[in-house]
Structures are given as C-alpha cells and as structure tokens.
Design a protein around this motif. Structure first.
Motif, PDB file in Angstrom:
ATOM      1  N   THR A 131       0.987  -1.176   0.164  1.00 35.12           N
ATOM      2  CA  THR A 131      -0.140  -0.054  -0.064  1.00 35.12           C
ATOM      3  C   THR A 131       1.008   1.280  -0.135  1.00 35.12           C
ATOM      4  N   PRO A 132       0.472   2.490  -0.361  1.00 27.88           N
ATOM      5  CA  PRO A 132       1.064   3.563   0.249  1.00 27.88           C
ATOM      6  C   PRO A 132       1.628   3.577   1.467  1.00 27.88           C
ATOM      7  N   ILE A 133       2.697   4.529   1.629  1.00 29.49           N
ATOM      8  CA  ILE A 133       2.872   4.589   3.203  1.00 29.49           C
ATOM      9  C   ILE A 133       2.271   5.718   3.491  1.00 29.49           C
ATOM     10  N   TYR A 134       1.542   6.024   4.672  1.00 33.62           N
ATOM     11  CA  TYR A 134       0.431   7.051   5.096  1.00 33.62           C
ATOM     12  C   TYR A 134       1.206   8.030   5.807  1.00 33.62           C
ATOM     13  N   TYR A 135       0.688   9.330   5.492  1.00 32.82           N
ATOM     14  CA  TYR A 135       1.291  10.376   6.399  1.00 32.82           C
ATOM     15  C   TYR A 135       0.470  10.303   7.647  1.00 32.82           C
TER      16      TYR A 135
ATOM     17  N   LEU B 233       0.015  -1.069  -4.734  1.00 27.33           N
ATOM     18  CA  LEU B 233      -1.495  -0.282  -4.830  1.00 27.33           C
ATOM     19  C   LEU B 233      -1.681   1.185  -4.444  1.00 27.33           C
ATOM     20  N   VAL B 234      -1.868   2.172  -5.177  1.00 29.43           N
ATOM     21  CA  VAL B 234      -1.766   3.567  -4.831  1.00 29.43           C
ATOM     22  C   VAL B 234      -3.122   4.293  -5.269  1.00 29.43           C
ATOM     23  N   GLY B 235      -3.505   5.462  -4.658  1.00 30.19           N
ATOM     24  CA  GLY B 235      -4.594   6.250  -5.072  1.00 30.19           C
ATOM     25  C   GLY B 235      -4.271   6.862  -6.405  1.00 30.19           C
ATOM     26  N   LYS B 236      -5.151   7.247  -7.121  1.00 32.80           N
ATOM     27  CA  LYS B 236      -4.799   7.958  -8.421  1.00 32.80           C
ATOM     28  C   LYS B 236      -4.003   8.998  -8.605  1.00 32.80           C
ATOM     29  N   GLU B 237      -4.265   9.879  -7.390  1.00 33.48           N
ATOM     30  CA  GLU B 237      -3.547  11.339  -7.485  1.00 33.48           C
ATOM     31  C   GLU B 237      -1.790  10.922  -7.213  1.00 33.48           C
ATOM     32  N   ILE B 238      -1.317   9.643  -6.751  1.00 34.77           N
ATOM     33  CA  ILE B 238       0.124   9.569  -6.496  1.00 34.77           C
ATOM     34  C   ILE B 238       0.646   8.518  -7.685  1.00 34.77           C
ATOM     35  N   VAL B 239      -0.262   8.268  -8.767  1.00 37.52           N
ATOM     36  CA  VAL B 239       0.124   7.348  -9.794  1.00 37.52           C
ATOM     37  C   VAL B 239       1.480   7.918 -10.374  1.00 37.52           C
TER      38      VAL B 239
ATOM     39  N   GLY C 104      -3.716   2.099 -10.053  1.00 41.78           N
ATOM     40  CA  GLY C 104      -4.265   3.323  -9.307  1.00 41.78           C
ATOM     41  C   GLY C 104      -5.659   3.296  -9.158  1.00 41.78           C
ATOM     42  N   HIS C 105      -5.997   3.179  -7.940  1.00 46.91           N
ATOM     43  CA  HIS C 105      -7.483   2.853  -7.626  1.00 46.91           C
ATOM     44  C   HIS C 105      -8.038   4.412  -7.446  1.00 46.91           C
ATOM     45  N   GLY C 106      -9.382   4.321  -7.447  1.00 47.13           N
ATOM     46  CA  GLY C 106     -10.101   5.686  -7.393  1.00 47.13           C
ATOM     47  C   GLY C 106     -10.234   6.091  -6.034  1.00 47.13           C
ATOM     48  N   TRP C 107     -10.950   7.233  -5.886  1.00 54.04           N
ATOM     49  CA  TRP C 107     -11.249   7.720  -4.666  1.00 54.04           C
ATOM     50  C   TRP C 107     -12.605   7.428  -4.080  1.00 54.04           C
ATOM     51  N   LEU C 108     -12.759   7.606  -2.933  1.00 50.79           N
ATOM     52  CA  LEU C 108     -14.159   7.604  -2.201  1.00 50.79           C
ATOM     53  C   LEU C 108     -14.293   8.697  -2.005  1.00 50.79           C
ATOM     54  N   LEU C 109     -15.277   9.434  -2.555  1.00 47.74           N
ATOM     55  CA  LEU C 109     -15.806  10.724  -2.211  1.00 47.74           C
ATOM     56  C   LEU C 109     -17.019  10.869  -1.415  1.00 47.74           C
TER      57      LEU C 109
ATOM     58  N   SER D  25      11.352   4.891  -1.775  1.00 43.34           N
ATOM     59  CA  SER D  25      12.265   3.838  -1.730  1.00 43.34           C
ATOM     60  C   SER D  25      12.031   3.059  -0.509  1.00 43.34           C
ATOM     61  N   ASN D  26      10.890   3.125   0.220  1.00 40.38           N
ATOM     62  CA  ASN D  26      10.505   2.408   1.361  1.00 40.38           C
ATOM     63  C   ASN D  26      10.294   0.912   0.800  1.00 40.38           C
ATOM     64  N   TYR D  27       9.901   0.821  -0.305  1.00 39.91           N
ATOM     65  CA  TYR D  27       9.466  -0.450  -1.176  1.00 39.91           C
ATOM     66  C   TYR D  27      10.514  -1.493  -0.987  1.00 39.91           C
TER      67      TYR D  27
ATOM     68  N   VAL E  44      11.113  14.422   0.432  1.00 42.38           N
ATOM     69  CA  VAL E  44      10.317  13.145   0.904  1.00 42.38           C
ATOM     70  C   VAL E  44       9.733  12.013   0.175  1.00 42.38           C
ATOM     71  N   TRP E  45       9.681  12.464  -1.271  1.00 45.78           N
ATOM     72  CA  TRP E  45       9.017  11.382  -2.086  1.00 45.78           C
ATOM     73  C   TRP E  45      10.045  10.489  -2.661  1.00 45.78           C
ATOM     74  N   VAL E  46      11.233  10.840  -2.561  1.00 46.19           N
ATOM     75  CA  VAL E  46      12.617   9.778  -2.731  1.00 46.19           C
ATOM     76  C   VAL E  46      12.676   9.032  -1.659  1.00 46.19           C
TER      77      VAL E  46
HETATM   78  N1  MSP Z   1       2.781   9.467   1.980  1.00 45.56           N
HETATM   79  C1  MSP Z   1       2.034   9.613   0.460  1.00 45.56           C
HETATM   80  C2  MSP Z   1       2.253   8.012   0.006  1.00 45.56           C
HETATM   81  C3  MSP Z   1       3.771   7.647  -0.276  1.00 45.56           C
HETATM   82  S1  MSP Z   1       3.915   6.284  -0.764  1.00 45.56           S
HETATM   83  C4  MSP Z   1       5.488   5.961  -1.105  1.00 45.56           C
HETATM   84  C5  MSP Z   1       0.573   9.767   0.645  1.00 45.56           C
HETATM   85  N2  MSP Z   1       0.043   9.611   1.780  1.00 45.56           N
HETATM   86  S2  MSP Z   1      -1.484   9.845   2.094  1.00 45.56           S
HETATM   87  O1  MSP Z   1      -1.602   9.401   3.761  1.00 45.56           O
HETATM   88  O2  MSP Z   1      -2.027  11.193   1.864  1.00 45.56           O
HETATM   89  O3  MSP Z   1      -2.505   9.102   1.337  1.00 45.56           O
HETATM   90  C6  MSP Z   1      -2.129   7.814   1.291  1.00 45.56           C
HETATM   91  C7  MSP Z   1      -3.345   6.931   0.224  1.00 45.56           C
HETATM   92  O4  MSP Z   1      -4.542   7.146   0.581  1.00 45.56           O
HETATM   93  C8  MSP Z   1      -3.235   7.408  -1.119  1.00 45.56           C
HETATM   94  O5  MSP Z   1      -3.029   6.456  -2.072  1.00 45.56           O
HETATM   95  C9  MSP Z   1      -4.341   8.039  -1.379  1.00 45.56           C
HETATM   96  O6  MSP Z   1      -4.982   8.214  -2.756  1.00 45.56           O
HETATM   97  C10 MSP Z   1      -5.106   7.316  -0.512  1.00 45.56           C
HETATM   98  N3  MSP Z   1      -6.593   8.224  -0.223  1.00 45.56           N
HETATM   99  C11 MSP Z   1      -6.660   9.295   0.639  1.00 45.56           C
HETATM  100  N4  MSP Z   1      -8.037   9.883   0.355  1.00 45.56           N
HETATM  101  C12 MSP Z   1      -8.597   8.918  -0.461  1.00 45.56           C
HETATM  102  C13 MSP Z   1      -9.863   8.859  -0.613  1.00 45.56           C
HETATM  103  N5  MSP Z   1     -10.825   9.565  -0.341  1.00 45.56           N
HETATM  104  N6  MSP Z   1     -10.480   7.599  -1.234  1.00 45.56           N
HETATM  105  C14 MSP Z   1      -9.456   6.505  -1.547  1.00 45.56           C
HETATM  106  N7  MSP Z   1      -8.131   6.815  -1.461  1.00 45.56           N
HETATM  107  C15 MSP Z   1      -7.817   7.957  -0.895  1.00 45.56           C
HETATM  108  O7  MSP Z   1      -0.004  10.057  -0.389  1.00 45.56           O
END
Ligand code: MSP
Length: 649
Positions: free
Chosen positions: A11-15, A259-265, A289-294, A233-235, A227-229
C-alpha cells in the motif's frame, strides 16, 4: 521440493499528519484481501504497509502542536497500528520512514545515485506546495496555485541536488509500451502520458535545505532528502536493500503490485521507475491506481454530514461488515460516492439479509430435522444442479477477478451463489418434506440440506479474503474438518463427506437505518463540538446569578405566523409572532441558516420581556433562543409540541 512462488504487494505509506479516514482504509483493506487471497492460493506473500513521516508539512504541524516531529508522529503511528489491527489487516511488515535501517538505506541509495552521476547539485528556484510536498514549474501552476490541490504555493530558492529525471523519459515511454499493464487500470496510462511525459520531463529537485525534518544527504548534511525519494524507496528498504541483509530483497523484488490512489500514480510510474532504472534494478510489475471514495459534496476531508472515521464504523457494524462494503460497493479503479446510508444499506441487503438468512435458515433446519448430522446425498433434480452450477460460476469467476484486483466482481459472484441458495430453499420447500415420515422424503430433505451446506461451505471459503472472521465462523458452524475448509476444496461441490452443523450466533445483525442515521448525526455533532473545543465555540463562563436574577427573564412559546427577509440585510429575518392572541414582531439574524419557509408555522421560544430595539428599520420586541452549535452553525430551539403563549421556566 520446488520453492513457493512469491507475491509482493504494497500500500502507500501513509502520512501521519491527520486522522485516517475511510479513504485511507480503502486501499489497505483492498491490499489485505488480495494478500489473503494469494496466501490461500499458495503464494509466499510479502504484504507491506507503513508510514511516511518526514517532510515540511509534518515538521510544521508538529511545531504548531508544541511537539517535536518524532513525538508528534509516534502518537499518530500508534493509532494507525491500532486501526490496522482493528480492521484485521494482515500485513507482514510495517515500515516507518523514521526507522534507523530505512534512514541508512536511503543514504546508501542517494549516494549510489550521486556516484552514478544521476544526481547533481545546482541552484534551484521554483514553486513548492507544502501540503502536497511537490515541486512545480511556472507553467504547471494553475492560476498561480498548486495544480493538484489548488492551494497557494511558495517560492523556493535553494541550492539543491537534482535527479536526472529527464534522461529517463524515453526509457519510461518504452517501458509503458512493452508492459501495457505496468500502469493499471489502462485509463491511467493516458493521463500520465498526456499530462506529464509528453509535455517533457524536467530534472527533479531531490533535496531541501529550508527545513530539518528529513534524512540528511550523507555527503552534504545541510541537505535533507526530498520526501518522495525517501518515501518511494521504502518499497525496497523494507526488504533490506542497501543493508547488510538483503535476502528479502532478493527473494521478493520486483514487487507484483503497488496499490496507490490515483493522485499519486505519477510518483509511482515516473519518478519511482526512473530511480530504479538509475539503480539498475528491475521495475515493479504493476502500479494499480485505484479511485477515490468521495462524499456527495466533494472530498472526504470535508466530511460534512457523514461519519467517515473507520475505527468508529468498524466498531459499530463490525470489522467484516465494514471491509465488505469497501470491497463490494465500488469497482476498484473507479471513484465512488460514500455515505453512511449506502454503507448501512449494503450491510443490511447483502450480509444481514442474503448471507445471514441463508446461514441461519440452513443451520436451524439442519439442527431441527437431523440434529445437525447431514450426510451426503447425490443431487437428484434440476434445482440442485442449478445450485451446483451457481457454485461453480462463483468459483471459476473468483480467481480471475481477484487476480485483476476486481474485488467487487469476485464478491458479486459469491453473492449470486448465496441468492441462488436462498432461492433453492424457496423452490424445494424443505419444511414441507420435514412433516413426512416417508424414507424417500427424509432422503430428499437430507439432499437439500447437504446442498445448502455445500453452498455455504464454498461461499465461506471464497469469502475468507474479504471477511475473514465471518467466513471462519461459517465454516466452523458447518463442523468441517480442515481438509474441507482448504482453499482447493472450494472447487469441488458435492465431495464433502458430510456435515456436523451447529446453530451459531447471528453473523450480521440487521441495522435500523433510520435510527442509526440519527444516532450517527448526533454522534458527529458531539465529536465536532469536542474537537472544536470551548475557545472556538466562543463559550465564556459568566459569573453566577441567583434564581431571582433568572426570574426576571420571561420566556414564552411563540408561533411564527409569517416570516420574510429584512431588506438591505443579508443576515436578518423578520418574524411575525403569535403568543396566544398577542402579536409580536422580532428581527433575528439567522438568515444564513434558515429560509422564511423553514420557520413559518413553527413554535420558537421567545425572551418576551426584552426591551424593544430597532434593527434595519424593524422594531424588534423580544429575542428567540438559538443554540450556537459550532462556529458558524446555529440551530433555533423549536418548541413545536408546546402551546403558543405558554410560559417556559
Ligand atoms: N505518503 C504518501 C504516499 C507515499 S507512498 C510512497 C501519501 N500519503 S496519504 O496518507 O496522503 O495517502 C495515502 C493513500 O490514501 C493514497 O494512495 C491516497 O490516494 C489514499 N486516499 C486518501 N484519500 C482517499 C480517498 N478519499 N479515497 C481513496 N483513497 C484515498 O499520499
């Protein structure tokens, strides 16, 4: 013995900057379902998730909270661990970019890129969007703001290190062409080509000197790594790349899917593969790149009207019900609208009604008619054959759907089987046969129950990746030995020797939709008020008064007989009131929240002995009671059940 095939998913690593909402849980639950499916299917799985803890945004947020960045992230990361445990996430590894081993490996990677000539130093002047941690050139800005989030950008002038991204443009295009599923789903490929690659790639600024919260560049410590580098690279650092023990890296890399959200593809399909090319490493097999839940009105972060806290939703409805919704509701890859109503309706329809009914009806009949002992009886009619076909369709459709990360299709197939089994009960009417003592009728009754148990068994096996706890319960209610629960046995309808069923608890209780929505609303209001705190709602504690003081205030119920906007004012409404025969006019500043038609014929509470005052030409005699729910959120206190004119004490 041949080695198991490996399957690496991330998965992406979360902020750790804000509370995680269901949008974040979405990707992690999806990755978990896929990882569980692959494990069941015999793969040696590496499922990685984690947290992305460096950067200016976090540094600023921490300072604002009066903490060091590390203190700040530690608390949040703890909460993320708890959330993943609550959602039954089965990750094999959790990486924090503040982990020492990661920091060391990043320094190794940066140095390797520098030594190979792919990183060089230059003066940089450009635009930086701190919330997105992204650099932009003049022509990329939209109306002077960040093209991604629309927020203001800051002019950055720094001596920086640059990565030769432009050098990889051609190789990237060639890679996309040769590997059509590298960027998935295919719609995301054009987005990357048209918006980023074709306009031309520029070299990327990969170090910062204006803040400290990052990994120092090993040979120039006043710089920290972009930060993005650090994050991308965590992967590979999670697998030991750049450390003394890189055996996992050798075993699992290249990854099967990020697996990543569309905005970070774009980070994952441009910057990341270019870095890997520069390091001479194989590229990921796929970036999905998956979609967003809105929400109805827009983004999840502006969660007006809906509760989007995954921990709360999982607690109220159960982890499995919540997981099921995320996987079933929206086609993975497309955007989808979330609402609490959609969540509850889905749980009620599929889980409480369809699946829950099938399981409880079958187990009750099994116990009542056969004391739970149901032996195998071969299929003797078309209804049975159709049920078997539905099971086979669910089985054969399941694997390709899961392999393509189309969870909703895999689940829809299983639920078709569940519906078919419910229909089978209605068609065969076992309760009628149960009245007969005839041997042939008993055998037929047993056949029906056996087939139903087979349907539940196969559904249970196939549902394990999505709803692991409920699936395990379904299988245990059937009293199956291990071999009949095994993944491969999902592909054999009619071969189970027999069942020793027991009536289990209700798997998914039905939720009263109306009542639940009201409760969620109240809950949300309470939480928001608590989060805003007393200063923001403007509550000041006044000195105590006596009952005599209070007795000076006369409160009475008044009926609004007419209401109109006050001219030249965008705040005031004029209310004509009736207090049991006595007429009053007041001017009140609630126009921002109420339209005249919202108030006509409603009863309010009036401070009726307040001195007259004139507002915008309206002589106002009295004042209505309203509640300041939160900043900029006012609610009039209505007394519709009370008699106009009645005193309020
Ligand atoms: N830290 C970066 C990712 C680095 S990966 C090397 C980042 N973090 S985030 O916490 O902002 O987002 C993590 C993931 O959550 C992203 O893939 C993003 O698309 C996803 N989502 C955040 N809000 C979302 C929705 N509302 N719906 C679906 N996914 C969304 O980006």
């Amino acid at each position: 013995m041949s080695e198991k095939k490996t399957y690496y998913i991330s998965t992406p690593i979360y902020y750790p900057s804000a509370k995680l909402h269901i949008g974040h849980a979405y990707c992690t639950v999806a990755a978990d379902a896929e990882a569980r499916f692959r494990r069941l299917d015999g793969y040696d799985v590496m499922f990685l998730t984690g947290t992305d803890e460096h950067g200016q945004k976090i540094e600023r947020t921490a300072i604002a909270a009066g903490k060091t960045p590390k203190e700040y992230v530690d608390v949040i990361v703890e909460g993320i661990h708890e959330l993943w445990a609550q959602l039954n996430i089965s990750h094999d590894r959790f990486i924090r970019t503040t982990d020492d081993y990661h920091k060391k490996s990043i320094q190794v990677i940066f140095k390797q890129l520098y030594d190979r000539g792919d990183i060089y130093k230059e003066n940089y002047e450009g635009w930086y969007c701190t919330p997105c941690e992204s650099f932009w050139t003049d022509h990329q800005l939209v109306d002077g703001n960040c093209p991604d989030c629309g927020r203001p950008v800051e002019l950055t002038k720094e001596e920086s290190y640059f990565f030769r991204l432009s050098k990889y443009q051609k190789r990237l295009e060639e890679h996309y062409e040769k590997h059509p599923t590298f960027i998935s789903p295919p719609s995301r490929l054009n987005e990357m080509l048209n918006n980023f690659i074709r306009p031309g790639l520029e070299d990327l600024c990969v170090s910062r000197t204006s803040f400290k919260w990052g990994i120092p560049v090993p040979f120039d410590e006043k710089h920290v790594v972009y930060v993005w580098v650090d994050a991308l690279s965590n992967y590979i650092t999670a697998l030991g790349y750049g450390s003394d023990d890189d055996s996992d890296f050798k075993k699992y890399w290249p990854v099967q899917v990020h697996l990543v959200g569309k905005e970070i593809v774009r980070f994952h399909t441009i910057i990341w593969p270019a870095i890997l090319m520069a390091l001479d490493l194989p590229l990921p097999e796929m970036v999905f790149g998956h979609g967003w839940l809105l929400l109805e009105g827009g983004k999840m972060s502006k969660s007006k009207g809906n509760v989007v806290d995954p921990a709360l939703l999982a607690e109220r409805y159960g982890t499995d019900a919540f997981r099921y919704f995320l996987l079933r509701e929206v086609a993975f890859g497309s955007d989808g609208i979330f609402s609490n109503e959609a969540l509850i309706s889905r749980i009620n329809a599929d889980l409480a009604n369809d699946l829950g009914n099938l399981v409880s009806r079958t187990l009750t009949m099994g116990e009542n008619y056969f004391g739970g002992n149901i032996g195998r009886v071969p299929i003797s009619d078309d209804f049975g054959r159709q049920l078997k076909e539905a099971a086979e369709a669910a089985q054969t459709g399941y694997r390709p759907a899961m392999e393509k990360l189309q969870f909703q299709d895999a689940l829809a197939g299983v639920f078709k089987l569940v519906s078919r089994a419910n229909k089978y009960i209605d068609e065969t009417m076992p309760w009628k046969l149960a009245k007969s003592k005839d041997e042939a009728d008993r055998t037929r009754l047993q056949e029906i129950l056996y087939n139903l148990c087979e349907a539940i068994r196969i559904a249970g096996i196939l549902l394990q990746p999505a709803i692991p706890e409920a699936a395990a319960k379904m299988l245990s209610f059937l009293g199956l030995p291990d071999e009949d629960r095994a993944w491969e046995s999902a592909f054999t309808f009619g071969e189970t020797k027999g069942f020793a069923t027991r009536k289990g608890e209700i798997l998914f209780p039905r939720i009263d939709l109306e009542k639940e929505l009201v409760e969620l609303e109240a809950f949300k209001a309470k939480r928001e008020a608590a989060e805003k705190g007393p200063q923001e709602t403007g509550v000041v504690t006044l000195p105590e008064i006596t009952i005599e003081d209070f007795a000076k205030i006369q409160l009475r119920v008044a009926k609004v007989v007419n209401c109109s906007a006050v001219e030249k004012s965008d705040k005031l409404l004029r209310l004509e009131l009736d207090l049991d025969g006595e007429s009053r006019t007041i001017a009140t500043s609630v126009r921002e929240w109420y339209k005249p038609e919202d108030l006509i014929d409603r009863n309010i509470i009036l401070v009726s002995n307040l001195k007259k005052a004139t507002f915008r030409g309206v002589e106002s005699h009295g004042m209505l009671l309203a509640c300041e729910n939160g900043k900029n959120d006012v609610k009039i206190i209505f007394a519709d059940d009370c008699r106009p004119g009645a005193p309020v004490n």
